[in-house]
Scaffold this active site. Structure first.
Site, PDB file in Angstrom:
ATOM      1  N   HIS A   6       0.840  -1.194   0.000  1.00  0.00           N
ATOM      2  CA  HIS A   6       0.000   0.000   0.000  1.00  0.00           C
ATOM      3  C   HIS A   6       0.879   1.250   0.000  1.00  0.00           C
ATOM      4  CE1 HIS A   6      -3.194  -2.749   1.950  1.00  0.00           C
ATOM      5  NE2 HIS A   6      -3.345  -2.712   0.660  1.00  0.00           N
ATOM      6  N   LYS A  59       5.127   1.562   0.672  1.00  0.00           N
ATOM      7  CA  LYS A  59       6.018   1.392  -0.476  1.00  0.00           C
ATOM      8  C   LYS A  59       7.496   1.621  -0.121  1.00  0.00           C
ATOM      9  CE  LYS A  59       2.795   1.953  -4.324  1.00  0.00           C
ATOM     10  NZ  LYS A  59       1.673   1.369  -3.586  1.00  0.00           N
ATOM     11  N   THR A  72       1.567  -5.154  -8.298  1.00  0.00           N
ATOM     12  CA  THR A  72       0.570  -4.209  -8.773  1.00  0.00           C
ATOM     13  C   THR A  72       1.278  -2.931  -9.232  1.00  0.00           C
ATOM     14  OG1 THR A  72       0.217  -3.554  -6.459  1.00  0.00           O
ATOM     15  CG2 THR A  72      -1.342  -5.128  -7.419  1.00  0.00           C
ATOM     16  N   GLY A  73       0.532  -2.088  -9.965  1.00  0.00           N
ATOM     17  CA  GLY A  73       1.029  -0.947 -10.716  1.00  0.00           C
ATOM     18  C   GLY A  73       2.251  -0.195 -10.245  1.00  0.00           C
ATOM     19  N   THR A  92       3.910  -0.076  -7.384  1.00  0.00           N
ATOM     20  CA  THR A  92       4.930  -0.887  -6.710  1.00  0.00           C
ATOM     21  C   THR A  92       5.795  -1.589  -7.744  1.00  0.00           C
ATOM     22  OG1 THR A  92       3.463  -1.224  -4.816  1.00  0.00           O
ATOM     23  CG2 THR A  92       5.331  -2.729  -5.039  1.00  0.00           C
ATOM     24  N   SER A 141      -2.988  -1.342 -10.989  1.00  0.00           N
ATOM     25  CA  SER A 141      -2.883  -0.858  -9.612  1.00  0.00           C
ATOM     26  C   SER A 141      -3.943  -1.548  -8.760  1.00  0.00           C
ATOM     27  CB  SER A 141      -3.074   0.657  -9.573  1.00  0.00           C
ATOM     28  OG  SER A 141      -4.419   0.990  -9.882  1.00  0.00           O
ATOM     29  N   ASP A 174      -5.049  -6.419  -7.420  1.00  0.00           N
ATOM     30  CA  ASP A 174      -5.145  -7.461  -6.387  1.00  0.00           C
ATOM     31  C   ASP A 174      -5.980  -8.640  -6.889  1.00  0.00           C
ATOM     32  OD1 ASP A 174      -3.705  -5.931  -4.480  1.00  0.00           O
ATOM     33  OD2 ASP A 174      -5.516  -4.813  -4.001  1.00  0.00           O
TER      34      ASP A 174
END
Length: 291
Positions: A162, A166, A189-190, A192, A217, A223
């Protein structure tokens, strides 16, 4: 070490249920490490009826869940007046369709483990992995029966964080870059994923070649995309740094990923806090050296 222990009803109904699969694999390690297990009532009764951990002095019975047993584990993760009742983490084998898995005390157990940097273990694979790595930390030889869990070159790793977490994810990846690079594939995800790729390129990873495969994302469904990989047995580990202090609009997607992990309980390992992830990484690297 003191761990809370509970299992939803499905996971102790039959002799081949998840609780007993874990105990058959890990009872020797539990005894070697002298782990104290603080066990919610019905789970304790099932262990006793199965004749497992017979005569083991580290087994403590707590009230049934409806009488506050799981609530007491939450308080002990936070810490209570007596040190012997302060838990180092919790194993809660979850049946994702059992209504009690979303009761407030279940959510609070996870949240307090994350806040206090303690392991929150919800699958058979995670529980087996944790016992093995604690054995390694104690100086014991690797258990060949756990080799499958540590075949990183044959696994896919999900790295998710989250927004507030990060920086911790970047620090974790930088410190353990060589270990994480052993995985056959990494997904994220995006944002990260973009930051992880930039980190990898700065560490000499070939420019233009992704170190992680980026999905959408989190708020846009990343997710859920990774949850699908987990359900198809194409993602075996997830390191998911959650921010427990912020309400998120895509909370349902986060829960979807967590439910996917518990659905394939023998296959998926999930870690939800930076301190726990670093403990795993250090022990995993040491296990590889010993093998």
């Amino acid at each position: 070490m003191r761990l809370g222990l509970a299992a939803n009803r499905l996971h102790h109904l039959s002799e081949d249920a998840a609780l007993f699969r874990w105990l058959r694999a890990c009872e020797p390690g539990i005894r070697e490490l002298q782990i104290s297990l603080h066990v919610v009532g019905r789970t304790y009764d099932a262990i006793a009826a199965a004749g497992m951990l017979a005569g083991y002095p580290g087994l403590r019975r707590y009230p049934y869940g409806r009488e506050g047993g799981l609530m007491k584990l939450v308080a002990e993760v936070v810490g209570v007046d007596h040190d012997e009742r302060t838990l180092d983490g919790a194993i809660y084998l979850i049946d994702p369709v059992d209504p009690s898995s979303v009761f407030p005390e279940a959510a609070a157990l996870k949240r307090q483990c994350v806040i206090h940097g303690k392991p929150y273990i919800t699958t058979v694979a995670s529980a087996r992995d944790w016992i093995e790595l604690e054995r390694i930390r104690a100086g014991l030889l690797p258990d060949p029966a756990a080799d499958r869990l540590h075949d990183l070159e044959g696994q896919t790793l999900a790295l998710i964080a989250h927004d507030a977490m990060k920086p911790q994810m970047m620090a974790f990846a930088a410190e353990n870059f060589d270990l994480l690079s052993r995985f056959a594939r990494r997904v994220a995800t995006g944002t990260t994923g973009q930051r992880l790729n930039e980190l990898a390129w700065s560490r000499g990873w070939p420019q233009g070649r992704s170190w992680v495969h980026r999905y959408q994302s989190g708020p846009m469904g990343g997710d859920a995309q990774i949850a699908d990989l987990v359900l198809e047995r194409r993602c075996q580990r997830a390191i998911f740094f959650e921010d427990p202090h912020v309400a998120r609009q895509h909370e349902a997607d986060i829960q979807l990923l967590e439910r996917a992990v518990t659905t394939v309980t023998d296959e998926a390992v999930c870690i939800t806090a930076p301190a726990v992830a670093q403990r795993w990484a250090s022990a995993a690297a040491e296990r590889a050296r010993r093998r």
